[in-house]
Design a protein around this motif. Structure first.
Motif, PDB file in Angstrom:
ATOM      1  N   SER A 136       4.987   8.848  -6.805  1.00 13.18           N
ATOM      2  CA  SER A 136       4.879   7.387  -6.704  1.00 13.18           C
ATOM      3  C   SER A 136       5.268   6.695  -8.001  1.00 13.18           C
ATOM      4  O   SER A 136       4.773   5.609  -8.307  1.00 13.18           O
ATOM      5  CB  SER A 136       3.446   6.983  -6.311  1.00 13.18           C
ATOM      6  OG  SER A 136       3.094   7.549  -5.078  1.00 13.18           O
ATOM      7  N   TRP A 195       8.261   1.582  -2.490  1.00 17.44           N
ATOM      8  CA  TRP A 195       7.447   1.132  -3.624  1.00 17.44           C
ATOM      9  C   TRP A 195       6.431   0.085  -3.165  1.00 17.44           C
ATOM     10  O   TRP A 195       5.245   0.147  -3.483  1.00 17.44           O
ATOM     11  CB  TRP A 195       8.380   0.546  -4.685  1.00 17.44           C
ATOM     12  CG  TRP A 195       7.720   0.330  -6.033  1.00 17.44           C
ATOM     13  CD1 TRP A 195       6.401   0.454  -6.324  1.00 17.44           C
ATOM     14  CD2 TRP A 195       8.377  -0.043  -7.242  1.00 17.44           C
ATOM     15  NE1 TRP A 195       6.194   0.177  -7.661  1.00 17.44           N
ATOM     16  CE2 TRP A 195       7.382  -0.124  -8.248  1.00 17.44           C
ATOM     17  CE3 TRP A 195       9.714  -0.286  -7.580  1.00 17.44           C
ATOM     18  CZ2 TRP A 195       7.689  -0.482  -9.559  1.00 17.44           C
ATOM     19  CZ3 TRP A 195      10.024  -0.625  -8.878  1.00 17.44           C
ATOM     20  CH2 TRP A 195       9.017  -0.721  -9.867  1.00 17.44           C
ATOM     21  N   HIS A 230       3.695   1.719  -1.182  1.00 19.19           N
ATOM     22  CA  HIS A 230       2.760   2.414  -2.073  1.00 19.19           C
ATOM     23  C   HIS A 230       1.793   1.428  -2.743  1.00 19.19           C
ATOM     24  O   HIS A 230       0.585   1.681  -2.805  1.00 19.19           O
ATOM     25  CB  HIS A 230       3.549   3.170  -3.146  1.00 19.19           C
ATOM     26  CG  HIS A 230       2.682   3.689  -4.258  1.00 19.19           C
ATOM     27  ND1 HIS A 230       1.790   4.726  -4.080  1.00 19.19           N
ATOM     28  CD2 HIS A 230       2.569   3.281  -5.559  1.00 19.19           C
ATOM     29  CE1 HIS A 230       1.157   4.940  -5.218  1.00 19.19           C
ATOM     30  NE2 HIS A 230       1.618   4.092  -6.135  1.00 19.19           N
ATOM     31  N   GLN A 245      -0.830   0.382  -0.353  1.00 20.83           N
ATOM     32  CA  GLN A 245      -1.865   1.424  -0.212  1.00 20.83           C
ATOM     33  C   GLN A 245      -2.814   1.419  -1.407  1.00 20.83           C
ATOM     34  O   GLN A 245      -4.008   1.698  -1.266  1.00 20.83           O
ATOM     35  CB  GLN A 245      -1.207   2.805  -0.092  1.00 20.83           C
ATOM     36  CG  GLN A 245      -0.471   3.028   1.233  1.00 20.83           C
ATOM     37  CD  GLN A 245       0.292   4.334   1.246  1.00 20.83           C
ATOM     38  OE1 GLN A 245       0.321   5.056   0.252  1.00 20.83           O
ATOM     39  NE2 GLN A 245       0.928   4.648   2.377  1.00 20.83           N
TER      40      GLN A 245
END
Length: 1558
Positions: free
Chosen positions: A645, A669, A672, A675
């Protein structure tokens, strides 16, 4: 000076007994007198003798009579008295503080050195006054005042130490505090403690505000300044500036709780502004701290020591501030009551239904809470007991606090830690007790009371520290035995305390100071701090250094500290061993770092594989990616970055190595970051990945509402609709309702917007919105229902507003009436039913009268202008004085008299006479009684007071009886009144002729004729004319006979009598007969006509004409016309020229008024009055006849008729008919009536010049109306002639357009193109005119160039590939700021440069824009700095815009960006330069002055690679030209195609590129 004898203190003696001396005490409470017997008598201030004592000689052997007392004086504290004697001695006697205390000689001083004995006491003063009936002020002298409490007798002497005269003395603050002014000082005092102060004070007009909430200090507010004066101190304690005068916002603590080692403790806390508190040390006069808060502060208070501050804000949050450490803590999120417990640092507060107590405020998280049912109202601490007083409705309940816990805090403050320990040992362990043990342990360590600290840690269960301290105490005790003291200064004790505090460096320093190197190393080894141990060994050159190092390394391996061992190996240069150890320790990242730092290791494939495998196995993908990238494996690096990541590195790598994967990476991106709950950061990545929906949802999740709105505004309506309401809910919660409303509407959720306003109580806004989307009935039902709910809750004002909003004021009026809120009800009636206001007041008056509320009823009656009802109300209630008052104040001139009369009538007799005499209304009352038929009362009043009025009353009584038909009684009263003739007339009126004759003959012979006249009148009424005539002739009244015949319309009989008996009046009567006939209607008309015919037949034509002219018949125009024509005919035929002319001029206008125009005209023509005849035809709109008469009889009048016909057509608005007669006048009328399309249509049929005259007029009209765009369209349609009179219009169109907002976009292309085309047409026409090459021509050429730049910019803004072209055009326009609004031009240039990342230029242009914006606010350009634009063609001298062209929001965004960029070190704040060493957009080279031609597409100078056009002076940069052509081909932009089409015309054709406009 005032003197008042009070009393005799000592009565005179029979013989010589001279009083030798007297003296007052300093406090004026004692008075001493020494008699001739050498005895001192003591009196109190009231003159009562309270004590006495005898004096003694210097030497007893000389006896008691060997001396005389010559003088006495009291000590300043009034407890001693000095007595001077003639035997050369002064004795000082102590007389004590109380009466009756023993008198003893306390000192003596040996000195070298009335005849009757009466004593009188006098009270001597300048003036004396009583204050509030409680205090007596005695002004003994100008600078001294004795203030005496009249109830207690206590006295205070207020005296100016500087001898200034004291002005008025005031006693304030619950009658406890004195305040007085002198010319230069202010005197203050506490009566209860007798502490007085005098401070320097310049007069301020008595505007000071004094606050006495603090017992020790007076707070004085004056002109925004707070001054503190401590009672008993003659210096100002402190002075600060503050605008907040409430005692709740100022806290002063003056030595309220003594602390160990602190002599003076005086602290102040106050507000600098509504969100900032300052604390001041008043002893040192310095600022102890400043507290900034995020909300408004509404209460603050220091603790008694001034070290801690509590304050509360408007959000009800309670904050604690530690002054010493400058730390702020929120201790309650909702607080309705808070107070420090007196004599302690314990805090009591209420948070909703909880009582909160902090026994140890040093641990604010430790709070004791109890549930409450009511509200705290007070806090009391008395007799070792502290109680919180709580009001629970009607009951008051007290909650007792734990006094022991409070006592602990006091012990801590006093520094008595043993007492605190003893107290804590009595408590069971709890969270509060634990917090107190911790506090005590910390304080004991700071005070080096180590035994107490040891006990604390033992109690806390911290056995390690307790044992450590136990050992330390043993060392200290041994050191104390050996060296004295408490042993805490021994170096071992100090070192161990430093170790306990984890300050090992200090411990090391202490050991090394004592040369105890071994002990320092032992300490570090015991703590396994090998590095520090080795450093000490190195510093001291210890022989065991190498052994230590080997032992350290081995120890690291033994204890499996491979990482540390690796660091040791790395430090010694063994990198492969270090990497192996790092990998063994599971630290591949550290191994990778080491490998990447050494080039020799990067070439070792085996090492790299081992490290990368370990990194991947440990999921350290980012470090693995760094390693792969370093060794040149981008694909593997990218995979690792994605797995780890590390998207920033992945994207940067992909941009270089795999550009196609950047978009996918940006989206990943963003996913991520979502999240990771980093929604804010995800937004821009979704935007870069073109994932609009995800970007919107991320913005919403991150609460980035403005960003979400910005993104939504770029989406289609269907996509955006479902998101707008979510954002609207947020803004509604923030009470930004206008923004929320706009968002709801954008989301098609108008109903939700209405509900939002409804819930917020903003009914006007809700109503405004509701009427747009709800039926009027639904809106009314909604509001009325809500209003009724408000009414039930007693919120009447809110209910009224709702009723009014839906135009239902009657419901609001009914509500107020039902609640008996009459004032509010009347206000609404006055506003909405002004016609019913009077009735409403009347109705309320009646209701209040029925309820017995007479004063209120009076108000409403008087407001209704019905003072009579008020008077009647008071009269019914037998309140005559009130009735009289109202009548006199509000009635007419006689109203109050009538009330007085009624009042007197109710009293009767002598009382009535007295009352009326008092008011001076007696005679009026008698008259009124008689006039009102109350004759008994009238006779009574007259008989008692005004007998001369009796005949008058008899007369009125007679007339009353006459009206009642009681003629015989009336006759008697007339005779009593001395008015027999009235009796005669009465009988005549009633046709009782016999009685009339009888009374006349008996009492008034002169009235006999009146009887005959009365009989005659009666006969006439009975139409017995002969009989009546006989009576009148008997009475010698022929003129009455004529009168009666005239009234009966019997003119012949009247003429007969006149001729026979009164011939002198015959001619007058005949004329009157004629006039009467003329006045009458149709009957009179017939008489006139008949008479006229008779005159005509008799040849009296003039009289016949007069008769015909006198005929007036409104309902028979035909007959009226005949009469008028007949009169004119007779006049013309038989009367002279002048008379016939006069008659015609009288008759003809009347015929015209009757709309008989032809008849009037013929009359005029008969007398050759041609112009008058024409006017008659014109008045009748018979234009053909008027023209014919003018043509045949007076050709000179033809033009007059034509002119009148034109005026007629104009006035009638018959412009279409006027066109055929006078086209220019018709066009002017079209223009006046603003029928512009018709005007231009007709003008177009004339000629080009006429057409453009009216085009110019229409354009001017449109510009004035603000529709400059429509004005521009006119010239687009009709062309732009080179008429100088049109130049101002063209310039105005240009100015309006460049100043208009919203024109910096692709959508504005058509408007810019229209302006450009009009100016191009104008310039082409100017070339062919006489205005060619004039300054005006040059100015229009410049305007054409500017318009072309603007149009081309708008076209380029619609094509993504041309964004730099658009930016260059915005920048090129800056050289024309003498014609453009400068602030707007620089803003657009700056924003355009920013959009294409030309940050240097963007910064300079936006900075210039902000300077211009500030100059507009200031109104001048004097402060403008031109240094950034030296050696450019951007003009310095520009016109100052009259107003801001850029909205406030955009200005603030620009300001924020400029401020941010100014901090960026990478930014070069200079304009970019080209090969000429000149600003790249400047046409003129800075060094040579050579001027280059501007590119026709960008305005930038054309330097090389140019494309030249056929028309001279037209060039383009080849790269820009090719880029533009390519963009047009790929985008098929109509705007860009139109730009090329224009360039073809303007530049004389395009280069042969094979481009087609299709």
């Amino acid at each position: 000076m005032q003197l008042r004898h009070v009393r005799t203190l000592l009565a005179p003696q029979d013989g010589t007994a001279r009083v030798t001396c007297m003296a007052w005490s300093a406090n004026s409470g004692r008075f001493a007198v020494c008699t001739a017997d050498r005895v001192v008598l003591l009196y109190d201030e009231h003159g009562e003798r309270r004590d006495k004592f005898s004096t003694k000689p210097a030497d007893a052997k000389y006896g008691r009579k060997s001396y005389v007392v010559k003088g006495m004086a009291f000590s300043p504290d009034s407890t001693k008295i000095a007595i001077g004697q003639t035997d050369n001695i002064v004795y000082v006697y102590r007389i004590g503080e109380e009466w009756g205390d023993k008198k003893v000689i306390c000192n003596k001083f040996i000195q070298m050195g009335t005849l009757c004995g009466g004593v009188e006491q006098f009270d001597c003063c300048l003036r004396r006054s009583i204050y509030k009936n409680k205090f007596e002020m005695t002004y003994v002298g100008p600078s001294q005042v004795i203030v005496k409490n009249r109830s207690t007798g206590t006295r205070v002497v207020l005296k100016s130490h500087y001898g200034y005269e004291i002005d008025e003395v005031k006693i304030l603050g619950k009658d406890r505090y004195l305040v007085a002014h002198t010319s230069d000082t202010l005197l203050l005092g506490d009566i209860s403690s007798n502490k007085l102060s005098e401070v320097a004070w310049q007069g301020s007009g008595g505007n000071e505000k004094f606050f006495f909430d603090n017992e020790n200090v007076c707070m004085i507010f004056n002109a925004g300044e707070l001054t503190l004066v401590e009672y008993g101190n003659n210096d100002i304690l402190g002075s600060v500036r503050t605008e907040f005068m409430s005692p709740h916002l100022v806290s002063v603590r003056i030595n309220e709780r003594r602390q160990r080692g602190v002599e003076e403790n005086k602290r102040l806390a106050y507000l600098i502004d509504i969100k900032t508190i300052a604390t001041v040390d008043l002893v040192g006069s310095y600022n102890a701290g400043t507290i900034s808060h995020d909300s408004k502060i509404d209460w603050l208070e220091l603790n008694e020591t001034g070290h801690k501050l509590l304050f509360r804000d408007k959000k009800m949050r309670l904050q604690l501030y530690d002054v010493e450490s400058s730390t702020k803590t929120t201790i309650l999120n909702y607080c309705s009551y808070v107070q420090w417990v007196p004599g302690s640092d314990v805090v009591v507060a209420q948070s909703r239904n909880n009582l909160c107590i902090w026994y140890n405020i040093d641990a604010p998280e430790r709070v004791t809470m109890f549930p409450l049912k009511g509200d705290i109202v007070d806090l009391e601490r008395n007799d070792g007991k502290t109680e919180v007083i709580v009001s629970e409705g009607v009951n008051t309940v007290s909650y007792t606090l734990d006094e022991g816990l409070i006592e602990f805090g006091t012990a801590i403050d006093d520094g008595d830690y043993h007492r605190a320990t003893a107290f804590l040992e009595t408590l069971e362990m709890s969270t509060e007790t634990e917090a107190m043990w911790k506090t005590l342990s910390r304080l004991a360590l700071e005070a080096r009371q180590l035994h107490v600290a040891e006990r604390c840690f033992a109690a806390l269960g911290n056995m390690a520290k307790a044992r450590f301290l136990h050992e330390t105490n043993a060392i200290a005790d041994q050191a104390a035995q050996e060296h004295g003291g408490d042993g805490t200064d021994h170096y071992l004790v100090r070192a161990r305390l430093a170790m306990l505090d984890k300050n090992y460096k200090l411990a090391e320093m202490i050991f090394l100071e004592q040369n105890a190197t071994e002990e320092a190393m032992d300490m570090y080894q015991e703590l396994h701090m090998w590095d520090e141990c080795i450093v000490v060994a190195e510093a001291k050159g210890h022989p065991m250094l190498d052994k230590l190092r080997r032992g350290y390394y081995q120890w690291l391996l033994d204890t499996q500290q491979e990482e540390k061992a690796g660091e040791v190996q790395e430090g010694q240069g063994d990198y492969l061993a270090a990497i192996s150890l790092y990998l063994r320790a599971g630290l591949p990242a550290k191994a990778a770092r080491l490998a990447m730092s050494r080039d020799e290791l990067m070439t070792n494939g085996d090492v790299i594989n081992r490290i990368s495998t370990a990194l991947i196995r440990g999921e350290l993908y980012e470090q693995a990616g760094d390693l792969f990238e370093k060794v040149g494996n981008p694909r593997k690096a990218l995979e690792c970055y994605c797995k780890g990541s590390a998207f920033l590195k992945a994207v940067e790598l992909a941009r270089l190595a795999f550009p196609a994967e950047v978009v996918k990476l940006e989206e990943a991106w963003g996913d991520h970051l979502v999240q990771q709950k980093q929604l804010d950061a995800a937004i821009n990545h979704y935007i870069e990945a073109r994932c609009s929906i995800k970007a919107i949802e991320a913005a919403l999740g991150a609460r980035q509402w403005k960003k979400a709105i910005y993104i939504l505004d770029l989406q289609d309506k269907q996509t955006a609709a479902k998101y707008y309401p979510k954002i609207a809910q947020h803004y509604a919660a923030l009470q930004e309702y206008q923004v929320a409303e706009e968002l709801y509407i954008k989301g098609d959720q108008t109903k939700d917007a209405i509900d939002m306003y409804t819930q917020a109580g903003l009914w006007e806004q809700a109503h405004k919105l509701a009427i747009k989307c709800m039926s009027q009935e639904d809106v009314s039902v909604l509001y009325i229902t809500q209003a009724q709910e408000m009414e039930k809750q007693g919120k009447f004002k809110e209910a009224e507003r709702l009723y009014i909003t839906v135009d239902e004021p009657d419901l609001a009026i009914t509500m107020y009436k039902k609640c008996k809120m009459y004032d509010e009800m009347v206000c609404l009636v006055a506003k909405y039913h002004k016609d019913l206001l009077s009735d409403t007041h009347l109705h309320l008056g009646k209701e209040l009268e029925a309820e017995g509320r007479l004063q209120e009823a009076e108000y409403h009656y008087l407001e209704a202008k019905d003072w009579k009802a008020t008077v009647n109300m008071y009269r019914v209630n037998d309140m005559w004085e009130e009735a009289y008052r109202v009548a006199k104040a509000h009635g007419g001139t006689n109203s109050y008299k009538h009330v007085a009369y009624m009042w007197a009538k109710s009293l009767g007799g002598e009382a009535a006479v007295k009352l009326l005499s008092k008011f001076g209304l007696l005679e009026m009352a008698i008259d009124h009684a008689a006039d009102s038929g109350v004759f008994e009362f009238a006779f009574e009043l007259a008989r008692l007071s005004m007998k001369q009025k009796m005949p008058e009353i008899h007369l009125k009584y007679a007339m009353f009886l006459e009206d009642e038909g009681k003629f015989e009684e009336a006759e008697a009263e007339f005779i009593k009144a001395g008015k027999p003739k009235e009796a005669v007339l009465m009988f005549v009126h009633n046709q009782n002729w016999d009685a009339a004759q009888r009374v006349a003959e008996a009492h008034d012979p002169g009235s006999v004729a009146d009887v005959l006249v009365g009989q005659a009148r009666f006969a006439f009424e009975q139409r017995e004319f002969q009989k009546a005539e006989a009576f009148l002739l008997r009475a010698q009244k022929p003129e009455l006979a004529i009168k009666y015949y005239k009234e009966a319309d019997m003119w012949s009989e009247a003429l007969r009598i006149c001729k026979e008996y009164v011939p002198s009046r015959l001619e007058e009567l005949q004329e009157e007969c004629g006039r009467e006939a003329a006045k009458k209607g149709s009957g009179g008309t017939e008489g006139l006509l008949e008479q006229a015919r008779e005159w005509e037949q008799a040849g009296e034509y003039a009289r016949a004409v007069d008769c015909y002219l006198k005929v007036r018949i409104s309902n028979n125009s035909v007959l009226m016309e005949k009469c008028l024509l007949k009169a004119a005919e007779l006049a013309i035929k038989f009367l002279g020229q002048s008379q016939s002319m006069e008659v015609t001029r009288t008759v003809a206008p009347q015929l015209v008024a009757m709309k008989k125009y032809s008849s009037a005209a013929e009359l005029y023509l008969n007398l050759d009055l041609i112009r008058e005849a024409i006017d008659a035809f014109i008045e009748g709109e018979e234009w053909s006849k008027a023209k014919r008469v003018a043509k045949e009889l007076d050709p000179r009048s033809e033009e007059y008729v034509d002119q009148r016909y034109k005026e007629y057509l104009k006035n009638q608005g018959k412009v279409d008919s006027l066109v055929g007669i006078d086209v220019m006048a018709a066009l002017d009328m079209y223009a006046e009536q603003e029928q512009w399309e018709k005007c231009l249509e007709v003008a177009a049929k004339q000629n080009y010049k006429v057409l453009h005259k009216y085009v110019a007029l229409y354009a001017t009209h449109l510009i004035r109306e603000g529709s400059w765009d429509k004005g521009l369209s006119l010239y687009v349609h009709h062309g732009a002639p080179a008429n100088p009179q049109n130049f101002n219009i063209y310039k105005r169109l240009f100015v309006e357009m460049v100043n208009a907002s919203g024109m910096n976009c692709a959508e504005a292309y058509s408007s810019w193109a229209d302006l450009r085309d009009v100016l191009f047409s104008l310039c082409e026409n100017l070339v062919k005119s006489s205005e060619a090459n004039t300054p005006a021509h040059e100015e229009f050429e410049t305007m054409l160039l500017i318009s072309h730049y603007y149009a081309t910019r708008s076209a380029a803004q619609g094509v993504k590939q041309l964004d730099t072209v658009a930016a260059k055009l915005s920048i090129s326009l800056l050289r024309h700021t003498e014609l453009l609004p400068a602030d707007k031009a620089f803003y657009e240039a700056g924003i355009a440069a920013k959009a294409v990342n030309w940050e240097n230029m963007a910064f300079i242009f936006l900075n210039r824009f902000l300077d211009l914006s500030d100059a507009i606010e200031e109104g001048n350009l004097d402060s403008l700095d031109h240094s950034d634009f030296q050696n450019t063609d951007i003009p310095f001298e520009v016109h100052l815009p009259a107003h801001q062209h850029v909205p406030e929001e955009n200005r603030e965004e620009a300001r924020d960006w400029v401020l941010t960029m100014s901090m960026d070190q990478r930014l070069e704040q200079v304009l970019p330069q080209d090969d000429r060493d000149t600003y790249e957009a400047s046409l003129v080279a800075a060094n040579t002055g050579v001027r280059s031609l501007p590119c026709v597409l960008t305005g930038y100078p054309v330097l090389r690679n140019k494309i030249e056009f056929k028309r001279p002076g037209r060039e383009a940069n080849k790269d820009t030209w090719n880029k533009f052509l390519m963009a047009v081909k790929t985008s098929h932009s109509p705007a860009c195609q139109d730009v090329l089409k224009f360039l073809s015309q303007w530049c004389g054709g395009l280069p042969s590129t094979g481009f087609s406009f299709q």
